[in-house]
Design an enzyme around this catalytic site. Structure first.
Site, PDB file in Angstrom:
ATOM      1  N   ALA A  62      -5.806  -7.173 -15.532  1.00 46.19           N
ATOM      2  CA  ALA A  62      -5.753  -5.899 -15.684  1.00 46.19           C
ATOM      3  C   ALA A  62      -4.396  -5.805 -16.374  1.00 46.19           C
ATOM      4  O   ALA A  62      -4.291  -4.963 -17.166  1.00 46.19           O
ATOM      5  CB  ALA A  62      -5.885  -5.834 -13.532  1.00 46.19           C
ATOM      6  N   CYS A  67     -10.237  -2.518  -3.566  1.00 49.88           N
ATOM      7  CA  CYS A  67      -8.873  -1.277  -3.212  1.00 49.88           C
ATOM      8  C   CYS A  67      -7.988  -1.503  -2.226  1.00 49.88           C
ATOM      9  O   CYS A  67      -9.022  -1.502  -1.070  1.00 49.88           O
ATOM     10  CB  CYS A  67      -8.984  -0.438  -3.992  1.00 49.88           C
ATOM     11  SG  CYS A  67      -8.523   1.003  -3.798  1.00 49.88           S
ATOM     12  N   ASN A 120      -9.050 -12.788 -10.319  1.00 46.07           N
ATOM     13  CA  ASN A 120      -8.360 -12.033 -10.892  1.00 46.07           C
ATOM     14  C   ASN A 120      -6.798 -12.333 -10.296  1.00 46.07           C
ATOM     15  O   ASN A 120      -6.850 -12.365  -8.651  1.00 46.07           O
ATOM     16  CB  ASN A 120      -8.726 -10.558  -9.869  1.00 46.07           C
ATOM     17  CG  ASN A 120      -7.933 -10.023 -10.610  1.00 46.07           C
ATOM     18  OD1 ASN A 120      -8.229  -8.792  -9.905  1.00 46.07           O
ATOM     19  ND2 ASN A 120      -7.733  -9.999 -11.536  1.00 46.07           N
ATOM     20  N   GLY A 121      -5.818 -11.921 -10.819  1.00 44.27           N
ATOM     21  CA  GLY A 121      -4.848 -12.350 -10.147  1.00 44.27           C
ATOM     22  C   GLY A 121      -3.496 -12.572 -10.605  1.00 44.27           C
ATOM     23  O   GLY A 121      -3.299 -14.214 -11.339  1.00 44.27           O
ATOM     24  N   GLN A 176     -18.017   0.407 -12.308  1.00 43.07           N
ATOM     25  CA  GLN A 176     -17.716   0.257 -10.902  1.00 43.07           C
ATOM     26  C   GLN A 176     -17.676   1.763  -9.878  1.00 43.07           C
ATOM     27  O   GLN A 176     -17.215   2.443 -10.535  1.00 43.07           O
ATOM     28  CB  GLN A 176     -16.740  -0.202 -10.905  1.00 43.07           C
ATOM     29  CG  GLN A 176     -15.969  -1.064  -9.633  1.00 43.07           C
ATOM     30  CD  GLN A 176     -14.401  -1.772  -9.517  1.00 43.07           C
ATOM     31  OE1 GLN A 176     -13.484  -1.175  -9.849  1.00 43.07           O
ATOM     32  NE2 GLN A 176     -14.504  -3.028  -8.987  1.00 43.07           N
ATOM     33  N   PRO A 193     -11.911  -3.325 -14.030  1.00 35.72           N
ATOM     34  CA  PRO A 193     -11.571  -1.566 -13.694  1.00 35.72           C
ATOM     35  C   PRO A 193     -10.316  -1.614 -12.750  1.00 35.72           C
ATOM     36  O   PRO A 193      -9.867  -1.669 -12.344  1.00 35.72           O
ATOM     37  CB  PRO A 193     -12.223  -1.875 -12.567  1.00 35.72           C
ATOM     38  CG  PRO A 193     -12.357  -2.724 -11.759  1.00 35.72           C
ATOM     39  CD  PRO A 193     -11.821  -4.392 -12.724  1.00 35.72           C
ATOM     40  N   MET A 194      -9.908  -0.275 -13.722  1.00 39.31           N
ATOM     41  CA  MET A 194      -8.603   0.287 -14.108  1.00 39.31           C
ATOM     42  C   MET A 194      -8.866   2.201 -14.212  1.00 39.31           C
ATOM     43  O   MET A 194      -8.647   2.529 -15.100  1.00 39.31           O
ATOM     44  CB  MET A 194      -7.719  -0.309 -14.645  1.00 39.31           C
ATOM     45  CG  MET A 194      -7.098  -1.702 -14.811  1.00 39.31           C
ATOM     46  SD  MET A 194      -5.847  -2.557 -16.424  1.00 39.31           S
ATOM     47  CE  MET A 194      -6.825  -2.101 -17.135  1.00 39.31           C
ATOM     48  N   VAL A 195      -8.002   2.109 -12.984  1.00 37.46           N
ATOM     49  CA  VAL A 195      -8.116   4.299 -12.906  1.00 37.46           C
ATOM     50  C   VAL A 195      -7.251   4.574 -13.844  1.00 37.46           C
ATOM     51  O   VAL A 195      -6.132   3.765 -14.421  1.00 37.46           O
ATOM     52  CB  VAL A 195      -8.000   4.462 -11.295  1.00 37.46           C
ATOM     53  CG1 VAL A 195      -7.018   6.131 -11.983  1.00 37.46           C
ATOM     54  CG2 VAL A 195      -8.998   4.187 -10.754  1.00 37.46           C
TER      55      VAL A 195
END
Length: 396
Positions: free
Chosen positions: A240, A112, A216-217, A83, A29-31
């Site tokens: 991401a 976040c 994730n990372g 999300q 999920p990326m704004v």
């Protein structure tokens, strides 16, 4: 409550089960960036499960304009997880009921690390109240059908007993009924510093659970994804920033690739053409900047960043890279007409204040991450540890 389904829901647990010794490829999920058109692009290149951008529950629940601006989908956009950032069970359950017809699951953002989110009790701020996180999950499970996916995206907890506390919370959420968990391998204080990723801790958390864990990372190539899967045994791997730089990251035809192949840029042009006015110029241009800046010399970067219309971008790419943009109305993309008359959200005491707050932040602004990325590209500096705040809704 019996809620309608716009399409049959995917069984997300089955998706993980069918992967077996392999892993599910997941788009984060990326704004601003993980919108429908970008999800279409990454699905063409190996992504098997995609998330919407993070949405603020209080805004979505109380504003039809927010719902129409922040969420879109189509018949090909599946499986899909929506999300939300929420800070109490009522907010989150209301969002779930609204979005239920159009997605396959709902995810609570507890990852976040931005100061504004934590100050308001969102994102990592929820990790300070593990009992509340558990209550949120339990309330959704009581309200929605059992085959609808419920998940939480979280980080390693801070403190002297970081791993122990993280495992304890993960197990509580498993018992509360989450379908899967996503774990970012850093604490909130570590934010996104590249050398702080704790792969060993992620592996221990995975061993402690019976449900699927997505890790994730630092995933910047298909090889990176395979390596972190091998090191943790996770059921899924999420990317991401790596997907922004290379939407073909999960395409096994480019195992070492960290930059976008030209064929993928052409796919983006085709998607943009089919999207028409549904894809705003800013989003179209930003993605091309992330994808293709590394292939341009500085003078061309400066020229590209100054372009202000799709037509100018198309002409630039045709002239310098022999790429085509075919405007054919017969290939118009499918967009679902999302309506929300099936459920009337209860008015929350904070909704007026929330609407006022959200006016101060706009997903249509450039955002901190893009602004810093462009500056690094123009100056020629590395930017390997660019702050990812802009991807998750930082203050402007």
């Amino acid at each position: 409550m019996l809620l309608p389904q716009q399409r049959p829901h995917h069984d997300i647990a089955k998706l993980f089960a069918e992967a077996r010794s392999d892993f599910v490829r997941v788009s984060a999920p990326m704004v601003r960036y993980s919108k429908l058109e970008f999800r279409r692009l990454v699905r063409l290149n190996g992504v098997q499960l995609a998330f919407t951008p993070m949405m603020i529950s209080d805004s979505i629940n109380n504003s039809e304009k927010a719902r129409q601006n922040e969420f879109s989908t189509g018949a090909d956009d599946q499986p899909l997880i929506a999300q939300f950032a929420a800070k109490d069970p009522t907010e989150f359950v209301t969002s779930a009921q609204l979005i239920y017809p159009y997605v396959d699951g709902i995810d609570l953002n507890c990852g976040c690390p931005q100061s504004w989110a934590m100050a308001k009790g969102y994102g990592c701020g929820m990790l300070r109240q593990p009992e509340l996180v558990r209550q949120v999950v339990q309330e959704v499970r009581r309200t929605l059908p059992a085959d609808f996916s419920v998940s939480v995206k979280m980080r390693l907890l801070g403190g002297e007993k970081s791993l122990e506390s993280t495992i304890d919370l993960a197990r509580q959420l498993e018992q509360a009924g989450v379908t899967f968990l996503t774990l970012h391998g850093r604490t909130p204080a570590q934010k996104h510093s590249k050398d702080t990723l704790d792969i060993a801790a992620m592996a221990e958390v995975r061993k402690s659970l019976q449900i699927p864990l997505i890790v994730n990372g630092n995933v910047e190539s298909y090889r990176d994804a395979c390596d972190i899967h091998d090191q943790t045994g996770a059921a899924g791997v999420m990317a991401a920033r790596g997907l922004l730089a290379n939407p073909a990251l999960f395409n096994s035809n480019y195992p070492e690739g960290k930059t976008t192949p030209l064929s993928c840029v052409q796919q983006w042009l085709d998607i943009a053409s089919a999207a028409g006015d549904n894809l705003l110029f800013q989003c179209f241009h930003h993605h091309l900047t992330f994808m293709w800046s590394a292939h341009m010399k500085r003078d061309l970067r400066v020229q590209f960043n100054s372009l202000s219309s799709k037509e100018q971008v198309v002409d630039f790419l045709k002239e310098h890279h022999n790429l085509e943009y075919a405007e054919d109305e017969s290939t118009a993309a499918d967009y679902t007409d999302c309506t929300y008359t099936h459920f009337t959200p209860p008015k929350h005491a904070r909704h007026l204040a929330a609407e006022s707050d959200e006016q101060a932040w706009s997903s249509k602004s450039d955002g901190k991450f893009f602004t810093e990325f462009r500056a690094h590209q123009l100056t020629g500096t590395g930017g390997e540890d660019l702050e990812l705040g802009g991807l998750f809704g930082d203050e402007e």
